[in-house]
Design a protein around this motif. Structure first.
Motif, PDB file in Angstrom:
ATOM      1  N   MET A  46      85.912  17.752 -30.291  1.00 35.44           N
ATOM      2  CA  MET A  46      86.199  19.012 -30.981  1.00 35.44           C
ATOM      3  C   MET A  46      86.034  20.193 -30.025  1.00 35.44           C
ATOM      4  N   LYS A  47      86.996  21.093 -30.022  1.00 35.50           N
ATOM      5  CA  LYS A  47      86.940  22.239 -29.122  1.00 35.50           C
ATOM      6  C   LYS A  47      85.834  23.210 -29.517  1.00 35.50           C
ATOM      7  N   LYS A  48      85.194  23.807 -28.516  1.00 36.77           N
ATOM      8  CA  LYS A  48      84.185  24.823 -28.763  1.00 36.77           C
ATOM      9  C   LYS A  48      84.878  26.143 -29.105  1.00 36.77           C
ATOM     10  N   ARG A  49      84.344  26.805 -30.103  1.00 36.20           N
ATOM     11  CA  ARG A  49      84.961  28.019 -30.629  1.00 36.20           C
ATOM     12  C   ARG A  49      84.340  29.251 -29.961  1.00 36.20           C
ATOM     13  N   ILE A  50      85.181  30.075 -29.335  1.00 38.48           N
ATOM     14  CA  ILE A  50      84.712  31.249 -28.593  1.00 38.48           C
ATOM     15  C   ILE A  50      85.247  32.525 -29.239  1.00 38.48           C
ATOM     16  N   ALA A  51      84.372  33.487 -29.486  1.00 38.45           N
ATOM     17  CA  ALA A  51      84.772  34.804 -29.990  1.00 38.45           C
ATOM     18  C   ALA A  51      84.512  35.849 -28.908  1.00 38.45           C
ATOM     19  N   ILE A  52      85.354  36.870 -28.850  1.00 37.04           N
ATOM     20  CA  ILE A  52      85.257  37.909 -27.824  1.00 37.04           C
ATOM     21  C   ILE A  52      85.051  39.270 -28.480  1.00 37.04           C
ATOM     22  N   PHE A  53      84.016  39.982 -28.032  1.00 37.06           N
ATOM     23  CA  PHE A  53      83.791  41.358 -28.479  1.00 37.06           C
ATOM     24  C   PHE A  53      83.922  42.265 -27.259  1.00 37.06           C
ATOM     25  N   ASP A  54      85.006  43.024 -27.199  1.00 35.25           N
ATOM     26  CA  ASP A  54      85.292  43.879 -26.040  1.00 35.25           C
ATOM     27  C   ASP A  54      86.337  44.905 -26.458  1.00 35.25           C
ATOM     28  N   ASP A  55      86.111  46.169 -26.126  1.00 40.78           N
ATOM     29  CA  ASP A  55      87.053  47.215 -26.550  1.00 40.78           C
ATOM     30  C   ASP A  55      88.228  47.385 -25.584  1.00 40.78           C
ATOM     31  N   ASN A  56      88.238  46.602 -24.489  1.00 43.75           N
ATOM     32  CA  ASN A  56      89.353  46.651 -23.542  1.00 43.75           C
ATOM     33  C   ASN A  56      90.374  45.582 -23.948  1.00 43.75           C
ATOM     34  N   GLU A  57      91.481  46.042 -24.534  1.00 42.10           N
ATOM     35  CA  GLU A  57      92.472  45.109 -25.074  1.00 42.10           C
ATOM     36  C   GLU A  57      93.065  44.207 -23.995  1.00 42.10           C
ATOM     37  N   LYS A  58      93.327  44.790 -22.827  1.00 43.37           N
ATOM     38  CA  LYS A  58      93.906  44.005 -21.734  1.00 43.37           C
ATOM     39  C   LYS A  58      92.947  42.911 -21.298  1.00 43.37           C
ATOM     40  N   ARG A  59      91.677  43.249 -21.187  1.00 42.05           N
ATOM     41  CA  ARG A  59      90.689  42.242 -20.781  1.00 42.05           C
ATOM     42  C   ARG A  59      90.568  41.157 -21.845  1.00 42.05           C
ATOM     43  N   CYS A  60      90.587  41.547 -23.109  1.00 38.00           N
ATOM     44  CA  CYS A  60      90.514  40.565 -24.194  1.00 38.00           C
ATOM     45  C   CYS A  60      91.660  39.561 -24.094  1.00 38.00           C
ATOM     46  N   ASP A  61      92.863  40.084 -23.843  1.00 37.15           N
ATOM     47  CA  ASP A  61      94.032  39.210 -23.736  1.00 37.15           C
ATOM     48  C   ASP A  61      93.875  38.246 -22.559  1.00 37.15           C
ATOM     49  N   GLY A  62      93.330  38.755 -21.446  1.00 36.56           N
ATOM     50  CA  GLY A  62      93.110  37.912 -20.278  1.00 36.56           C
ATOM     51  C   GLY A  62      92.091  36.820 -20.557  1.00 36.56           C
ATOM     52  N   LEU A  63      91.008  37.181 -21.245  1.00 34.30           N
ATOM     53  CA  LEU A  63      89.978  36.195 -21.582  1.00 34.30           C
ATOM     54  C   LEU A  63      90.521  35.142 -22.539  1.00 34.30           C
ATOM     55  N   LYS A  64      91.314  35.587 -23.509  1.00 33.77           N
ATOM     56  CA  LYS A  64      91.904  34.656 -24.470  1.00 33.77           C
ATOM     57  C   LYS A  64      92.811  33.659 -23.752  1.00 33.77           C
ATOM     58  N   LEU A  65      93.610  34.165 -22.810  1.00 34.82           N
ATOM     59  CA  LEU A  65      94.506  33.299 -22.047  1.00 34.82           C
ATOM     60  C   LEU A  65      93.710  32.290 -21.225  1.00 34.82           C
ATOM     61  N   LEU A  66      92.651  32.773 -20.562  1.00 28.94           N
ATOM     62  CA  LEU A  66      91.817  31.887 -19.746  1.00 28.94           C
ATOM     63  C   LEU A  66      91.217  30.767 -20.595  1.00 28.94           C
ATOM     64  N   ILE A  67      90.692  31.141 -21.738  1.00 25.28           N
ATOM     65  CA  ILE A  67      90.067  30.154 -22.627  1.00 25.28           C
ATOM     66  C   ILE A  67      91.105  29.162 -23.148  1.00 25.28           C
ATOM     67  N   SER A  68      92.304  29.671 -23.459  1.00 26.77           N
ATOM     68  CA  SER A  68      93.352  28.803 -24.010  1.00 26.77           C
ATOM     69  C   SER A  68      93.847  27.768 -23.002  1.00 26.77           C
ATOM     70  N   LEU A  69      93.618  28.028 -21.722  1.00 26.74           N
ATOM     71  CA  LEU A  69      94.058  27.101 -20.683  1.00 26.74           C
ATOM     72  C   LEU A  69      93.106  25.919 -20.502  1.00 26.74           C
ATOM     73  N   THR A  70      91.947  25.970 -21.152  1.00 22.52           N
ATOM     74  CA  THR A  70      90.991  24.872 -21.071  1.00 22.52           C
ATOM     75  C   THR A  70      91.188  23.922 -22.249  1.00 22.52           C
ATOM     76  N   GLU A  71      90.872  22.664 -22.055  1.00 22.56           N
ATOM     77  CA  GLU A  71      91.016  21.670 -23.123  1.00 22.56           C
ATOM     78  C   GLU A  71      89.816  21.670 -24.065  1.00 22.56           C
ATOM     79  N   GLU A  72      88.684  22.211 -23.579  1.00 19.23           N
ATOM     80  CA  GLU A  72      87.443  22.100 -24.349  1.00 19.23           C
ATOM     81  C   GLU A  72      87.146  23.310 -25.224  1.00 19.23           C
ATOM     82  N   MET A  73      87.920  24.402 -25.081  1.00 19.79           N
ATOM     83  CA  MET A  73      87.596  25.640 -25.798  1.00 19.79           C
ATOM     84  C   MET A  73      88.820  26.238 -26.462  1.00 19.79           C
ATOM     85  N   GLU A  74      88.563  27.089 -27.466  1.00 22.81           N
ATOM     86  CA  GLU A  74      89.616  27.873 -28.082  1.00 22.81           C
ATOM     87  C   GLU A  74      89.058  29.237 -28.486  1.00 22.81           C
ATOM     88  N   CYS A  75      89.890  30.271 -28.363  1.00 19.78           N
ATOM     89  CA  CYS A  75      89.493  31.615 -28.781  1.00 19.78           C
ATOM     90  C   CYS A  75      89.776  31.749 -30.272  1.00 19.78           C
TER      91      CYS A  75
END
Length: 212
Positions: free
Chosen positions: A1-30
């Motif tokens: 089962m994938k680990k569930r990750i939540a992001i709290f950050d007011d920088n929208e661009k950074r949030c999108d980058g973090l979401k993309l990074l996490i989505s590229l892993t098999e073990e995690m999901e944003c």
């Protein structure tokens, strides 16, 4: 089962980058991205994360207050703090609030993913420069104690030493040739004796009192 990750950050661009990074892993999901902690409990209960990537400086309700709120209601959720600056006051406020780890935003993507994994496994990752600040801080504090003052058993002291060295629960179990539930049991007893609630607090107290 994938680990569930939540992001709290007011920088929208950074949030999108973090979401993309996490989505590229098999073990995690944003499972959620939020610009501040104004509705943090509702947000947490909606997306049910295993770990939160928490920015410190956000409008309205900042990350440090967000950690306090989350840990009061959901102490089982891991929280990894992220910041641009190596700010002593905010660093130790985060630790006192119950953060499980503390890294700089300039940390490389590979090291960020490693820090997330370590935190999920029970470790307490810190950027090296942050770790040095912790050592400098605790080195300047008052009276020191030893393991006997806290009634730690030999095994508890051994495990605490390994935690200070940065080993995860899984790695400690392998090193000590004991099961993961046994490691968890020893750590919970150790928390009670040290009067702490998180891994970072335990490591900081161990260094502060020269227990290891």
């Amino acid at each position: 089962m994938k680990k569930r990750i939540a992001i709290f950050d007011d920088n929208e661009k950074r949030c999108d980058g973090l979401k993309l990074l996490i989505s590229l892993t098999e073990e995690m999901e944003c499972v959620g991205m939020f610009p501040n902690c104004s509705n943090v409990l509702k947000d947490i209960e909606t997306c049910r994360p295993d770990l939160v990537l928490m920015d410190i400086d956000m409008p309205k309700v900042n990350g440090i207050e967000g950690v306090r709120i989350i840990k009061t209601k959901h102490p089982e959720i891991k929280i990894l703090m992220q910041t641009v600056f190596e700010d002593d006051e905010k660093l130790f406020a985060s630790i006192r609030a119950g953060a499980d780890g503390y890294i700089l935003k300039k940390t490389t993507p590979a090291d960020l993913l490693k820090a997330i994994e370590e935190t999920l496994e029970g470790g307490a990752p810190m950027t090296p420069s942050i770790a040095r600040q912790v050592l400098l801080f605790v080195g300047s504090t008052g009276a020191k104690k030893n393991a006997g003052d806290f009634n730690l058993t030999n095994r508890e002291h051994e495990i605490l030493t390994l935690l200070v060295q940065g080993l995860s629960y899984k790695m400690i179990a392998e090193r000590c040739n004991i099961s993961l539930p046994t490691v968890n049991s020893h750590i919970q007893h150790m928390y009670e004796k040290l009067q702490v609630n998180t891994m970072v607090e335990a490591v900081t107290k161990a260094l502060e009192n020269k227990i290891v």
